[in-house]
Design an enzyme around this catalytic site. Structure first.
Site, PDB file in Angstrom:
ATOM      1  N   ARG A 119       0.814  -1.235   0.000  1.00 28.79           N
ATOM      2  CA  ARG A 119       0.000   0.000   0.000  1.00 28.79           C
ATOM      3  C   ARG A 119       0.837   1.271   0.000  1.00 28.79           C
ATOM      4  O   ARG A 119       0.363   2.320  -0.409  1.00 28.79           O
ATOM      5  CB  ARG A 119      -0.882   0.030   1.257  1.00 28.79           C
ATOM      6  CG  ARG A 119      -1.990  -0.975   1.265  1.00 28.79           C
ATOM      7  CD  ARG A 119      -2.570  -1.040   2.654  1.00 28.79           C
ATOM      8  NE  ARG A 119      -1.498  -1.272   3.628  1.00 28.79           N
ATOM      9  CZ  ARG A 119      -1.652  -1.313   4.935  1.00 28.79           C
ATOM     10  NH1 ARG A 119      -2.828  -1.126   5.463  1.00 28.79           N
ATOM     11  NH2 ARG A 119      -0.635  -1.542   5.740  1.00 28.79           N
TER      12      ARG A 119
ATOM     13  N   LYS B 262       2.609 -19.173   5.518  1.00 24.01           N
ATOM     14  CA  LYS B 262       2.062 -19.671   6.774  1.00 24.01           C
ATOM     15  C   LYS B 262       1.710 -18.484   7.670  1.00 24.01           C
ATOM     16  O   LYS B 262       2.302 -17.426   7.478  1.00 24.01           O
ATOM     17  CB  LYS B 262       3.057 -20.614   7.437  1.00 24.01           C
ATOM     18  CG  LYS B 262       4.088 -19.937   8.343  1.00 24.01           C
ATOM     19  CD  LYS B 262       4.802 -20.933   9.212  1.00 24.01           C
ATOM     20  CE  LYS B 262       5.305 -20.270  10.447  1.00 24.01           C
ATOM     21  NZ  LYS B 262       6.131 -21.058  11.311  1.00 24.01           N
TER      22      LYS B 262
ATOM     23  N   HIS C 109       8.396 -23.888   4.421  1.00 25.98           N
ATOM     24  CA  HIS C 109       9.763 -23.773   3.907  1.00 25.98           C
ATOM     25  C   HIS C 109      10.653 -24.942   4.354  1.00 25.98           C
ATOM     26  O   HIS C 109      11.692 -25.177   3.761  1.00 25.98           O
ATOM     27  CB  HIS C 109      10.381 -22.407   4.224  1.00 25.98           C
ATOM     28  CG  HIS C 109      10.714 -22.208   5.649  1.00 25.98           C
ATOM     29  ND1 HIS C 109       9.808 -21.733   6.557  1.00 25.98           N
ATOM     30  CD2 HIS C 109      11.857 -22.416   6.330  1.00 25.98           C
ATOM     31  CE1 HIS C 109      10.377 -21.671   7.737  1.00 25.98           C
ATOM     32  NE2 HIS C 109      11.627 -22.068   7.632  1.00 25.98           N
TER      33      HIS C 109
ATOM     34  N   LYS D 275      14.083 -27.454   2.225  1.00 28.87           N
ATOM     35  CA  LYS D 275      15.467 -27.665   2.687  1.00 28.87           C
ATOM     36  C   LYS D 275      16.089 -28.865   1.990  1.00 28.87           C
ATOM     37  O   LYS D 275      15.436 -29.888   1.789  1.00 28.87           O
ATOM     38  CB  LYS D 275      15.483 -27.887   4.207  1.00 28.87           C
ATOM     39  CG  LYS D 275      15.204 -26.609   4.982  1.00 28.87           C
ATOM     40  CD  LYS D 275      15.265 -26.881   6.468  1.00 28.87           C
ATOM     41  CE  LYS D 275      14.877 -25.669   7.271  1.00 28.87           C
ATOM     42  NZ  LYS D 275      15.870 -24.597   7.267  1.00 28.87           N
TER      43      LYS D 275
ATOM     44  N   GLU E  76      15.559 -23.934  18.899  1.00 29.19           N
ATOM     45  CA  GLU E  76      16.030 -22.586  18.566  1.00 29.19           C
ATOM     46  C   GLU E  76      16.675 -21.963  19.798  1.00 29.19           C
ATOM     47  O   GLU E  76      16.214 -22.207  20.927  1.00 29.19           O
ATOM     48  CB  GLU E  76      14.854 -21.713  18.125  1.00 29.19           C
ATOM     49  CG  GLU E  76      14.186 -22.177  16.848  1.00 29.19           C
ATOM     50  CD  GLU E  76      13.004 -21.293  16.496  1.00 29.19           C
ATOM     51  OE1 GLU E  76      13.173 -20.379  15.692  1.00 29.19           O
ATOM     52  OE2 GLU E  76      11.921 -21.524  17.044  1.00 29.19           O
TER      53      GLU E  76
ATOM     54  N   ASP F 257       2.608 -23.118  15.844  1.00 27.67           N
ATOM     55  CA  ASP F 257       3.628 -22.447  15.033  1.00 27.67           C
ATOM     56  C   ASP F 257       4.626 -23.430  14.412  1.00 27.67           C
ATOM     57  O   ASP F 257       5.148 -23.172  13.338  1.00 27.67           O
ATOM     58  CB  ASP F 257       4.388 -21.432  15.916  1.00 27.67           C
ATOM     59  CG  ASP F 257       5.258 -20.493  15.100  1.00 27.67           C
ATOM     60  OD1 ASP F 257       4.738 -19.938  14.114  1.00 27.67           O
ATOM     61  OD2 ASP F 257       6.446 -20.331  15.430  1.00 27.67           O
TER      62      ASP F 257
ATOM     63  N   HIS G 176       5.697 -27.704  10.426  1.00 31.96           N
ATOM     64  CA  HIS G 176       7.062 -28.134  10.119  1.00 31.96           C
ATOM     65  C   HIS G 176       7.380 -29.548  10.643  1.00 31.96           C
ATOM     66  O   HIS G 176       7.849 -30.407   9.895  1.00 31.96           O
ATOM     67  CB  HIS G 176       8.086 -27.159  10.695  1.00 31.96           C
ATOM     68  CG  HIS G 176       7.874 -25.742  10.266  1.00 31.96           C
ATOM     69  ND1 HIS G 176       7.542 -25.403   8.971  1.00 31.96           N
ATOM     70  CD2 HIS G 176       7.946 -24.573  10.934  1.00 31.96           C
ATOM     71  CE1 HIS G 176       7.417 -24.083   8.895  1.00 31.96           C
ATOM     72  NE2 HIS G 176       7.662 -23.562  10.067  1.00 31.96           N
TER      73      HIS G 176
ATOM     74  N   LYS H 295      11.855 -22.621  21.920  1.00 27.97           N
ATOM     75  CA  LYS H 295      12.669 -21.416  21.802  1.00 27.97           C
ATOM     76  C   LYS H 295      13.512 -21.249  23.061  1.00 27.97           C
ATOM     77  O   LYS H 295      13.185 -21.810  24.103  1.00 27.97           O
ATOM     78  CB  LYS H 295      11.758 -20.206  21.623  1.00 27.97           C
ATOM     79  CG  LYS H 295      11.007 -20.237  20.296  1.00 27.97           C
ATOM     80  CD  LYS H 295      10.352 -18.922  20.000  1.00 27.97           C
ATOM     81  CE  LYS H 295       9.676 -18.960  18.659  1.00 27.97           C
ATOM     82  NZ  LYS H 295      10.631 -19.024  17.526  1.00 27.97           N
TER      83      LYS H 295
HETATM   84  P1  NAP Z   1       5.375  -7.579   7.403  1.00 19.49           P
HETATM   85  O1  NAP Z   1       6.816  -7.293   7.571  1.00 19.49           O
HETATM   86  O2  NAP Z   1       4.391  -6.990   8.379  1.00 19.49           O
HETATM   87  O3  NAP Z   1       4.962  -7.107   5.934  1.00 19.49           O
HETATM   88  C1  NAP Z   1       3.638  -7.056   5.496  1.00 19.49           C
HETATM   89  C2  NAP Z   1       3.617  -6.547   4.064  1.00 19.49           C
HETATM   90  O4  NAP Z   1       2.260  -6.515   3.639  1.00 19.49           O
HETATM   91  C3  NAP Z   1       4.177  -5.153   3.888  1.00 19.49           C
HETATM   92  O5  NAP Z   1       4.833  -5.082   2.650  1.00 19.49           O
HETATM   93  C4  NAP Z   1       2.902  -4.292   3.869  1.00 19.49           C
HETATM   94  O6  NAP Z   1       3.188  -3.101   3.183  1.00 19.49           O
HETATM   95  C5  NAP Z   1       1.974  -5.222   3.109  1.00 19.49           C
HETATM   96  N1  NAP Z   1       0.541  -4.955   3.352  1.00 19.49           N
HETATM   97  C6  NAP Z   1      -0.072  -4.826   4.558  1.00 19.49           C
HETATM   98  N2  NAP Z   1      -1.391  -4.586   4.376  1.00 19.49           N
HETATM   99  C7  NAP Z   1      -1.609  -4.579   3.030  1.00 19.49           C
HETATM  100  C8  NAP Z   1      -2.755  -4.374   2.208  1.00 19.49           C
HETATM  101  N3  NAP Z   1      -3.959  -4.124   2.734  1.00 19.49           N
HETATM  102  N4  NAP Z   1      -2.605  -4.443   0.879  1.00 19.49           N
HETATM  103  C9  NAP Z   1      -1.395  -4.693   0.318  1.00 19.49           C
HETATM  104  N5  NAP Z   1      -0.275  -4.880   1.034  1.00 19.49           N
HETATM  105  C10 NAP Z   1      -0.373  -4.829   2.377  1.00 19.49           C
HETATM  106  O7  NAP Z   1       5.083  -9.150   7.392  1.00 19.49           O
HETATM  107  P2  NAP Z   1       6.113 -10.337   7.022  1.00 19.49           P
HETATM  108  O8  NAP Z   1       6.890 -10.661   8.244  1.00 19.49           O
HETATM  109  O9  NAP Z   1       6.843  -9.990   5.779  1.00 19.49           O
HETATM  110  O10 NAP Z   1       5.110 -11.556   6.804  1.00 19.49           O
HETATM  111  C11 NAP Z   1       4.366 -11.725   5.611  1.00 19.49           C
HETATM  112  C12 NAP Z   1       3.687 -13.090   5.644  1.00 19.49           C
HETATM  113  O11 NAP Z   1       4.685 -14.091   5.705  1.00 19.49           O
HETATM  114  C13 NAP Z   1       2.790 -13.328   6.864  1.00 19.49           C
HETATM  115  O12 NAP Z   1       1.722 -14.167   6.484  1.00 19.49           O
HETATM  116  C14 NAP Z   1       3.695 -14.087   7.817  1.00 19.49           C
HETATM  117  O13 NAP Z   1       2.954 -14.907   8.715  1.00 19.49           O
HETATM  118  C15 NAP Z   1       4.480 -14.931   6.844  1.00 19.49           C
HETATM  119  N6  NAP Z   1       5.783 -15.370   7.341  1.00 19.49           N
HETATM  120  C16 NAP Z   1       6.744 -14.465   7.657  1.00 19.49           C
HETATM  121  C17 NAP Z   1       7.977 -14.906   8.110  1.00 19.49           C
HETATM  122  C18 NAP Z   1       9.079 -13.942   8.430  1.00 19.49           C
HETATM  123  O14 NAP Z   1      10.169 -14.434   8.753  1.00 19.49           O
HETATM  124  N7  NAP Z   1       8.875 -12.642   8.361  1.00 19.49           N
HETATM  125  C19 NAP Z   1       8.236 -16.279   8.254  1.00 19.49           C
HETATM  126  C20 NAP Z   1       7.229 -17.185   7.900  1.00 19.49           C
HETATM  127  C21 NAP Z   1       6.013 -16.712   7.450  1.00 19.49           C
HETATM  128  P3  NAP Z   1       2.274  -1.789   3.355  1.00 19.49           P
HETATM  129  O15 NAP Z   1       2.076  -1.585   4.818  1.00 19.49           O
HETATM  130  O16 NAP Z   1       3.025  -0.732   2.644  1.00 19.49           O
HETATM  131  O17 NAP Z   1       0.986  -2.103   2.661  1.00 19.49           O
END
Ligand code: NAP
Length: 484
Positions: free
Chosen positions: A51, A148, A178, A182, A216, A235, A240, A331
């Protein structure tokens, strides 16, 4: 050995959440590595979507910084980084509004593979699927990649499956776990089904028990709010550890093809016994010098969420009846390590005296650190003085055995994204598999929630609660030491 990289077809990959943590830390650095390996053809394009306001140049600068932060210096040449980010563009799109969808539809090409990565919070998955369809952005052969968590119980997973199914067929949906990407996890299948050596022994007659550990050292970090509503069972175990258990326990599929493999995994999940309370130990880390307790980390002094779980799981089928699988994850433990350990039975009768001791073969499949395998075999202790036996490792650390090729092993995310582009769903979870996993998990979680059970405290930096050790002791077994 020369590594063989087969380029994929030209593609348009749209990353919703292209500015988020996962995109910056894993997805885009991973794609950069595939680019430098020569796997991305000229016609490969990546579109970040979120956004916030960015133009293409700003987005490229953001991702250049991410690559500098997350790809080691010796693996990135500035000219290559600059060439890679030329493939990137940015479109402002709101998953829940109408902003940007027309522009996105216009940007998509007719003659390239289309993939949409939902790297946003799970509450947005349904809205994205609906709008991709409504605004005619996605072609009927487009693929969607879903992160996830996939639901938090059976009801929500079913609802999510139904929402996605309203707009996409199952063969278009790639649910990421993921762990399946691996290298060692795939090697588990190669070892089991590419050798005659192990499969005849891979059953309750010869395997005493199996241990699966994902430990972890870190705490919940910045994910406290999310984690406190989830806990280790949701989680880690439901997804996993369950996948690792399935690949270890499944029957040989007829072919290494998506549905053949996933059918076999599903049969394992359906054969899991319900787990009684006495076979589960839940824990929560307490503070240590300079380390906050779990309750402080999640800012909830009364939290009853587990940051550790150990359990004995039994499988009711011909192959495994009588061989327990012990699962353990947590953890703030004393080491970061993930491994699957197959403990074979002792020989049925020893021809040696008691002095020779008792011995059994152990096969360890290490996922991290140092991906590799180790088979302990029993030999004669060298030297005079009679027949004394000793267990020694037949060690195969991939980095040693495969040299440069091992250094170039793709990270789980890069491999999985390339599989999406190739249209190969083997390493992705099917909808019925996820639902079956929740159907097994739900009663376990509701039992402790209904009773209001509190997890046992364990010291940060330890091996978890002492009761987790007892879980094996009472069966006459021992956990492998947590050590790197
Ligand atoms: P994050 O850092 O909070 O990023 C969320 C992203 O979504 C940002 O780019 C945000 O940008 C965008 N967004 C939020 N609301 C939106 C909307 N209404 N329309 C379009 N874009 C929108 O989250 P993340 O950690 O990257 O996680 C993303 C997904 O991956 C989640 O489902 C999480 O459970 C999963 N995941 C993450 C990790 C990890 O290590 N981070 C690991 C496993 C799974 P804007 O605010 O600019 O819109």
């Amino acid at each position: 050995m020369v590594s063989r990289v087969i380029p994929v077809e030209p593609f348009d990959l749209v990353i919703f959440g292209g500015t988020g943590d996962l995109a910056r830390r894993k997805i885009l650095p991973g794609l950069f590595r595939r680019f430098t390996s020569g796997q991305m053809p000229e016609g490969a394009r990546i579109i970040g979507a979120a956004r916030s306001d960015h133009d293409d140049a700003e987005y490229r600068a953001t991702i250049t910084e991410a690559i500098e932060e997350f790809v080691p210096k010796d693996r990135r040449d500035p000219a290559e980084v600059a060439a890679f980010v030329e493939r990137l563009s940015y479109i402002k799109v709101d998953a829940t509004g109408e902003d940007g969808w027309k522009k996105l539809a216009k940007a998509m090409r007719d003659d390239a593979v289309q993939a949409f990565y939902f790297s946003v919070g799970p509450s947005l998955f349904g809205a994205l699927a609906e709008r991709l369809h409504l605004h005619k952005v996605a072609r009927p052969d487009a693929r969607i990649v879903v992160e996830k968590p996939f639901g938090r119980d059976l009801a929500s997973a079913k609802e999510l499956n139904a929402t996605l199914a309203a707009h996409f067929d199952e063969h278009q949906i790639y649910r990421i776990d993921h762990y399946l990407g691996k290298e060692t996890v795939q090697n588990l299948m190669a070892v089991r089904f590419g050798n005659v050596l192990f499969e005849p022994l891979w059953n309750a007659q010869y395997v005493d028990h199996v241990q699966i550990t994902v430990a972890e050292e870190v705490g919940v970090g910045g994910r406290g709010t999310y984690y406190d509503k989830s806990g280790a069972m949701r989680d880690m175990v439901q997804n996993h550890l369950m996948q690792l258990l399935c690949l270890t326990a499944m029957e040989p599929p007829t072919r290494f093809e998506p549905d053949a493999v996933r059918d076999e995994k599903l049969k394992v999940i359906r054969a899991l016994d319900p787990v009684p309370r006495s076979n589960i130990v839940r824990g929560q880390y307490s503070s240590a010098p300079r380390i906050k307790s779990y309750a402080d980390d999640v800012e909830n002094p009364d939290s009853r969420t587990e940051s550790f779980i150990a359990m004995r799981v039994d499988i009711s089928n011909w192959r495994w009846k009588g061989t327990p699988f012990y699962l353990r994850t947590g953890k703030r433990l004393k080491a970061r390590m993930s491994e699957i350990v197959i403990h074979f039975k002792e020989v049925p009768y020893s021809i040696f005296d008691e002095d020779a001791g008792r011995h059994a073969n152990v096969l360890t499949i290490r996922l991290q650190p140092d991906e590799g395998m180790d088979l302990r075999v029993t030999i004669k202790e060298p030297g005079p003085g009679g027949m004394r036996l000793v267990d020694v490792p037949l060690d195969m650390t991939f980095a040693d055995a495969l040299g440069e090729q091992a250094a170039d092993v793709p990270d789980a995310y890069e491999r999985l994204i390339m599989d999406v582009i190739r249209g190969n769903q083997t390493l992705f979870m099917r909808g019925d598999e996820v639902e079956a996993a929740w159907a097994w998990t739900d009663p376990i979680i509701s039992a402790w929630t209904d009773r209001g059970d509190r997890p046992l405290a364990y010291d940060a930096g330890s091996s978890g609660p002492a009761d987790a050790l007892m879980l094996l002791h009472r069966d006459g077994r021992r956990w492998r030491e947590l050590a790197t």
